[in-house]
Scaffold this motif. Structure first.
Motif, PDB file in Angstrom:
ATOM      1  N   ARG A  35       7.308  11.344 -32.428  1.00 14.47           N
ATOM      2  CA  ARG A  35       7.823   9.644 -32.331  1.00 14.47           C
ATOM      3  C   ARG A  35       5.850   9.353 -32.579  1.00 14.47           C
ATOM      4  N   ARG A  36       5.200  10.135 -31.791  1.00 12.91           N
ATOM      5  CA  ARG A  36       3.688   9.095 -31.358  1.00 12.91           C
ATOM      6  C   ARG A  36       2.629   9.564 -33.159  1.00 12.91           C
ATOM      7  N   VAL A  37       3.267  10.552 -33.473  1.00  6.86           N
ATOM      8  CA  VAL A  37       2.255  10.675 -34.731  1.00  6.86           C
ATOM      9  C   VAL A  37       2.579  10.154 -35.652  1.00  6.86           C
ATOM     10  N   LEU A  38       3.858   9.968 -36.107  1.00  8.22           N
ATOM     11  CA  LEU A  38       4.364   9.103 -36.864  1.00  8.22           C
ATOM     12  C   LEU A  38       4.235   8.035 -36.595  1.00  8.22           C
ATOM     13  N   LEU A  39       4.083   7.425 -35.634  1.00  4.25           N
ATOM     14  CA  LEU A  39       3.467   5.800 -35.027  1.00  4.25           C
ATOM     15  C   LEU A  39       1.459   5.841 -35.340  1.00  4.25           C
ATOM     16  N   VAL A  40       1.181   7.003 -35.357  1.00  3.61           N
ATOM     17  CA  VAL A  40       0.099   6.261 -35.625  1.00  3.61           C
ATOM     18  C   VAL A  40      -0.216   6.543 -37.323  1.00  3.61           C
ATOM     19  N   LEU A  41       0.123   7.511 -37.757  1.00  2.55           N
ATOM     20  CA  LEU A  41      -0.110   7.328 -39.547  1.00  2.55           C
ATOM     21  C   LEU A  41       0.851   6.418 -40.159  1.00  2.55           C
ATOM     22  N   GLY A  42       2.105   5.467 -39.062  1.00  2.00           N
ATOM     23  CA  GLY A  42       2.429   4.396 -40.384  1.00  2.00           C
ATOM     24  C   GLY A  42       1.540   3.091 -39.912  1.00  2.00           C
ATOM     25  N   LEU A  43       0.856   2.570 -38.709  1.00  2.00           N
ATOM     26  CA  LEU A  43      -0.254   2.154 -37.882  1.00  2.00           C
ATOM     27  C   LEU A  43      -1.411   2.151 -39.477  1.00  2.00           C
ATOM     28  N   ILE A  44      -1.789   3.735 -39.901  1.00  2.00           N
ATOM     29  CA  ILE A  44      -3.346   3.340 -40.820  1.00  2.00           C
ATOM     30  C   ILE A  44      -2.278   3.955 -42.397  1.00  2.00           C
ATOM     31  N   ILE A  45      -0.956   3.514 -42.793  1.00  2.00           N
ATOM     32  CA  ILE A  45      -0.792   3.181 -43.882  1.00  2.00           C
ATOM     33  C   ILE A  45      -0.763   1.857 -44.043  1.00  2.00           C
ATOM     34  N   LEU A  46      -0.050   1.301 -42.819  1.00  2.00           N
ATOM     35  CA  LEU A  46      -0.341  -0.331 -42.645  1.00  2.00           C
ATOM     36  C   LEU A  46      -1.266  -1.147 -43.271  1.00  2.00           C
ATOM     37  N   LEU A  47      -1.872  -0.352 -42.693  1.00  2.00           N
ATOM     38  CA  LEU A  47      -4.279  -0.575 -41.858  1.00  2.00           C
ATOM     39  C   LEU A  47      -4.519  -0.689 -43.862  1.00  2.00           C
ATOM     40  N   GLY A  48      -4.392   0.407 -44.202  1.00  2.00           N
ATOM     41  CA  GLY A  48      -4.964   0.782 -45.814  1.00  2.00           C
ATOM     42  C   GLY A  48      -4.037  -0.257 -46.435  1.00  2.00           C
ATOM     43  N   LEU A  49      -2.514  -0.733 -46.728  1.00  2.00           N
ATOM     44  CA  LEU A  49      -1.552  -1.536 -47.740  1.00  2.00           C
ATOM     45  C   LEU A  49      -2.061  -2.711 -46.888  1.00  2.00           C
ATOM     46  N   GLY A  50      -2.973  -3.133 -45.690  1.00  2.00           N
ATOM     47  CA  GLY A  50      -3.865  -4.557 -45.087  1.00  2.00           C
ATOM     48  C   GLY A  50      -4.411  -5.049 -46.163  1.00  2.00           C
ATOM     49  N   ILE A  51      -5.535  -4.238 -46.146  1.00  2.00           N
ATOM     50  CA  ILE A  51      -6.906  -4.274 -46.810  1.00  2.00           C
ATOM     51  C   ILE A  51      -6.924  -3.885 -48.268  1.00  2.00           C
ATOM     52  N   TYR A  52      -5.769  -3.585 -48.654  1.00  2.00           N
ATOM     53  CA  TYR A  52      -5.763  -3.541 -50.175  1.00  2.00           C
ATOM     54  C   TYR A  52      -5.206  -5.122 -50.582  1.00  2.00           C
ATOM     55  N   LEU A  53      -3.690  -5.406 -50.079  1.00  2.00           N
ATOM     56  CA  LEU A  53      -3.342  -6.833 -50.363  1.00  2.00           C
ATOM     57  C   LEU A  53      -4.617  -7.507 -49.751  1.00  2.00           C
ATOM     58  N   LEU A  54      -5.333  -7.535 -49.262  1.00  2.00           N
ATOM     59  CA  LEU A  54      -6.703  -8.679 -48.879  1.00  2.00           C
ATOM     60  C   LEU A  54      -7.502  -8.918 -50.366  1.00  2.00           C
ATOM     61  N   PHE A  55      -7.445  -7.587 -50.578  1.00  2.00           N
ATOM     62  CA  PHE A  55      -8.664  -7.785 -51.666  1.00  2.00           C
ATOM     63  C   PHE A  55      -7.677  -8.142 -52.504  1.00  2.00           C
ATOM     64  N   ALA A  56      -6.697  -8.113 -53.207  1.00  2.00           N
ATOM     65  CA  ALA A  56      -5.872  -8.203 -54.030  1.00  2.00           C
ATOM     66  C   ALA A  56      -6.151  -9.741 -54.023  1.00  2.00           C
ATOM     67  N   ALA A  57      -5.527 -10.033 -52.925  1.00  2.00           N
ATOM     68  CA  ALA A  57      -5.438 -11.895 -52.681  1.00  2.00           C
ATOM     69  C   ALA A  57      -6.688 -12.755 -52.530  1.00  2.00           C
TER      70      ALA A  57
END
Length: 394
Positions: A35-57
């Motif tokens: 669960r900890r590993v999945l949580l870290v991976l999820g946070l990394i994916i969310l961070l990358g998605l946020g950066i992508y959406l920021l540049f798109a915005a």
């Protein structure tokens, strides 16, 4: 209990003899670790998605801001027509839009064949000029030493023709460019047709005590962008015509296309004129070294006149921006956002300066500062006062 103590650690403690964490061995421990590993991976994916959406915005914001510039340009022409004719707002905007569309269409059919022909010749001659320049540099001992010490220079010279061809292909056949153009024109026309609706809508987002001030800030932003656009359009037209006539008198091939490039790139202060001189020098290189010297002297002299005479005079009547701040913003936005960032860096700087002066200096610090809109309003008031004063009889 004794068994655990004999092995060096207490059952109540997860640390081993050296104080290290115990490796999970039970199913519950493995599940917790997963669960900890999945949580870290999820946070990394969310961070990358946020950066992508920021540049798109940010890209969407730049396209919308381009539409705002078009709306400001249309409103300036519409208001000028209304003041001179007394026609209604809708009629004036319709006539302005149709006139611009007709003018652009007429210029397209009139100049497109010649410009298209010269553009094809330019795309063929520039790679040859780059190769010729490289050969001349390598034929000189000093040039060979420079190229030998700087191998990246040779790679750059080889990449210029490919970059030019890719840029021409991008500008001529990209579907995304056409879609963005449609969006910009649509946003510009809708904003220009009913600016009060959108201004009032934005003002509603602020608390009631700040709504009047927000309208004042937006009105000042509109005046600043309009004055900046007026000055830049004048400089672009002047630069394009002078460059075309100058190259034509010197006998440089493709003078019309090179003049058009110079006029369009003059939309980018400071950097645009330098970029416009590069293809002209390369084309002149095909004609001989004397022609290169003439073209270089022409561009240097005219840019000095433009930078020290024309631009200060225009900015005195429109909007004056700090050159160092403008260049820094152009480089920064070019690195982060590409070509569109470089194109829109200067008007964004103008907007940022107005917001800084009105929101921070005036409202927060409580200090007075000069604004382009205030000079514009004072000038109009002086003109109206001059009209009202009766002429003295002799």
């Amino acid at each position: 209990m004794g068994l655990y103590r004999s092995r060096g650690y207490d059952r109540r403690d997860d640390r081993g003899p050296q104080g290290n964490s115990r490796v999970p061995t039970s199913p519950n421990d493995i599940s917790f670790f997963s669960r900890r590993v999945l949580l870290v991976l999820g946070l990394i994916i969310l961070l990358g998605l946020g950066i992508y959406l920021l540049f798109a915005a940010v890209n969407v914001f730049l396209i919308f801001f381009t539409g705002v510039l078009l709306a400001v340009f249309l409103r300036g022409l519409t208001n000028g027509l209304k003041e001179r004719t007394g026609w209604s707002d809708k009629l004036s905007l319709t006539l302005v839009t149709l006139s611009l569309a007709g003018l652009l269409t007429g210029l397209f059919f009139l100049l497109a064949p010649e410009i298209g022909k010269q553009t094809d010749q330019l795309s063929e001659q520039l790679p040859k000029a780059v190769e010729q320049l490289q050969e001349k540099i390598q034929s000189n001992e000093w040039g060979r030493r420079v190229i030998g010490q700087q191998p990246a220079f040779t790679d750059l010279m080889k990449q210029i023709p490919n970059a030019l061809s890719r840029a021409g292909l991008l500008l001529s056949s990209t579907l995304g460019l056409l879609v963005n153009l449609v969006v910009v024109v649509s946003v510009g026309i809708y904003l220009a047709s009913a600016p009060d609706v959108y201004v009032n809508g934005v003002a509603q987002l602020f608390p009631k005590p700040q709504r009047k001030r927000s309208r004042e800030v937006m009105a000042e932003l509109g005046i600043t962008l309009q004055r900046w656009l007026n000055g830049r359009m004048f400089l672009m037209l002047t630069n394009g015509i002078v460059t075309w006539l100058g190259l034509l008198m010197m006998g440089v091939p493709l003078a019309l296309t090179l003049g058009l490039i110079a006029g369009l790139l003059n939309f980018i202060p400071n950097i645009g004129p330098i970029l416009a001189a590069i293809p002209a020098v390369l084309v002149a290189l095909m004609e001989g070294p004397d022609k290169v010297i003439h073209v270089l002297v022409f561009y240097v002299v005219y840019q000095m006149v433009d930078g020290y005479v024309l631009t200060p005079l225009v900015e005195k009547r429109t909007v004056s921006l700090p050159p160092a701040l403008t260049i820094t913003a152009q480089v920064l936005m070019g690195v982060l956002l590409g070509t569109l960032g470089v194109l829109l860096a200067t008007p964004i700087v103008a907007v940022g300066l107005v917001l800084t002066k009105m929101v921070y200096i005036q409202d927060i610090l409580g200090q007075d500062t000069d604004l382009p809109g205030e000079r514009h309003s004072q000038k109009k008031a002086d003109q109206l006062q001059g009209k009202r004063e009766p002429r003295s009889s002799v």
